[in-house]
Scaffold this motif. Sequence first.
Motif, PDB file in Angstrom:
ATOM      1  N   MET A 138       0.814  -1.217   0.000  1.00  0.00           N
ATOM      2  CA  MET A 138       0.000   0.000   0.000  1.00  0.00           C
ATOM      3  C   MET A 138       0.845   1.263   0.000  1.00  0.00           C
ATOM      4  O   MET A 138       0.552   2.226  -0.720  1.00  0.00           O
ATOM      5  N   PHE A 139       1.906   1.274   0.812  1.00  0.00           N
ATOM      6  CA  PHE A 139       2.651   2.523   1.028  1.00  0.00           C
ATOM      7  C   PHE A 139       4.083   2.489   0.504  1.00  0.00           C
ATOM      8  O   PHE A 139       4.759   3.521   0.517  1.00  0.00           O
ATOM      9  N   HIS A 140       4.580   1.336   0.091  1.00  0.00           N
ATOM     10  CA  HIS A 140       5.917   1.210  -0.495  1.00  0.00           C
ATOM     11  C   HIS A 140       7.013   1.758   0.414  1.00  0.00           C
ATOM     12  O   HIS A 140       7.982   2.342  -0.056  1.00  0.00           O
ATOM     13  N   SER A 141       6.837   1.564   1.710  1.00  0.00           N
ATOM     14  CA  SER A 141       7.847   1.985   2.680  1.00  0.00           C
ATOM     15  C   SER A 141       8.114   0.828   3.637  1.00  0.00           C
ATOM     16  O   SER A 141       7.234   0.439   4.412  1.00  0.00           O
ATOM     17  N   ARG A 142       9.329   0.275   3.585  1.00  0.00           N
ATOM     18  CA  ARG A 142       9.640  -0.878   4.429  1.00  0.00           C
ATOM     19  C   ARG A 142       9.603  -0.512   5.908  1.00  0.00           C
ATOM     20  O   ARG A 142       9.092  -1.269   6.722  1.00  0.00           O
ATOM     21  N   ARG A 143      10.145   0.646   6.241  1.00  0.00           N
ATOM     22  CA  ARG A 143      10.154   1.052   7.644  1.00  0.00           C
ATOM     23  C   ARG A 143       8.730   1.315   8.134  1.00  0.00           C
ATOM     24  O   ARG A 143       8.349   0.875   9.222  1.00  0.00           O
ATOM     25  N   GLY A 144       7.946   2.009   7.320  1.00  0.00           N
ATOM     26  CA  GLY A 144       6.561   2.284   7.703  1.00  0.00           C
ATOM     27  C   GLY A 144       5.746   1.008   7.823  1.00  0.00           C
ATOM     28  O   GLY A 144       4.921   0.859   8.735  1.00  0.00           O
ATOM     29  N   GLY A 148       3.991  -0.248  11.218  1.00  0.00           N
ATOM     30  CA  GLY A 148       2.557  -0.473  11.159  1.00  0.00           C
ATOM     31  C   GLY A 148       2.190  -1.901  11.522  1.00  0.00           C
ATOM     32  O   GLY A 148       1.193  -2.147  12.213  1.00  0.00           O
ATOM     33  N   ALA A 149       2.998  -2.872  11.075  1.00  0.00           N
ATOM     34  CA  ALA A 149       2.729  -4.276  11.382  1.00  0.00           C
ATOM     35  C   ALA A 149       2.874  -4.554  12.870  1.00  0.00           C
ATOM     36  O   ALA A 149       2.084  -5.310  13.457  1.00  0.00           O
ATOM     37  N   VAL A 150       3.869  -3.935  13.494  1.00  0.00           N
ATOM     38  CA  VAL A 150       4.054  -4.085  14.944  1.00  0.00           C
ATOM     39  C   VAL A 150       2.829  -3.560  15.683  1.00  0.00           C
ATOM     40  O   VAL A 150       2.296  -4.213  16.593  1.00  0.00           O
ATOM     41  N   LEU A 151       2.350  -2.389  15.285  1.00  0.00           N
ATOM     42  CA  LEU A 151       1.203  -1.773  15.962  1.00  0.00           C
ATOM     43  C   LEU A 151      -0.081  -2.553  15.706  1.00  0.00           C
ATOM     44  O   LEU A 151      -0.865  -2.797  16.638  1.00  0.00           O
ATOM     45  N   LEU A 152      -0.309  -2.952  14.463  1.00  0.00           N
ATOM     46  CA  LEU A 152      -1.530  -3.685  14.133  1.00  0.00           C
ATOM     47  C   LEU A 152      -1.567  -5.050  14.813  1.00  0.00           C
ATOM     48  O   LEU A 152      -2.610  -5.464  15.339  1.00  0.00           O
ATOM     49  N   SER A 153      -0.444  -5.744  14.824  1.00  0.00           N
ATOM     50  CA  SER A 153      -0.414  -7.050  15.494  1.00  0.00           C
ATOM     51  C   SER A 153      -0.616  -6.891  16.999  1.00  0.00           C
ATOM     52  O   SER A 153      -1.244  -7.743  17.642  1.00  0.00           O
TER      53      SER A 153
END
Length: 211
Positions: A138-144, A148-153
């Motif tokens: 979606m955002f093409h940013s590995r760091r983002g 985001g994955a840490v927060l969503l999980s």
Amino acid sequence: MLLPVFVIVTVGLSGGHLADGVMPCLILVGSAGGAAALWWVLRDWTITDLGLQSPGRRGLRLLWEVPLTLATALTVTAIVGQILGLGSAATTASRESVGPPAAALMLLTCYLVLGPVVEEILVRRMTMPWAEAVLLRMFHSRRGAAVGAVLLSSLVFAALHVVAPVMLWTFFLGIGCAVLTRVHRSLWGGLALHVTVNVIAGAALLPTLAG
């Protein structure tokens, strides 16, 4: 503990007012059922597929990383909880609420062994990489995508725990587990923190087993 959908719905419909001994039974049934279902889905996965590969010498760092992460999560939870006006997530288990010693022993076993393993596989091994892949597209940013994955999980992890103060605590605990899992590139990172927390909290059940 892992609470499948039917447990969450039951608790929600009851408004949290369940007869003594009912909640432990729901947790036992829900945890065992969730573990069985997850095993069936992942029965052909190897240890590496599950993310349980050895972290190597780097794993020794967990001896200080786990206490530091735990202390940080507790501090942030206390500050945010105070701001939001939420009470403490700590509770004192009674013999009546936990049930007979045999039930308490089974509950303690699920809490210390079954719950952490199932939750870490479900949340940190399955949900977090999936969320990261979606966010990256979606955002093409590995760091983002990683953040985001840490927060969503961690939100998913918190949602499994139903009660508001507990959800707040498990959200920040989930962030700590996710970070340790990513740093060590192994599920053992998050699992070490998760089990440590459950061992400390599970000590509250020991008086009921001795009673």
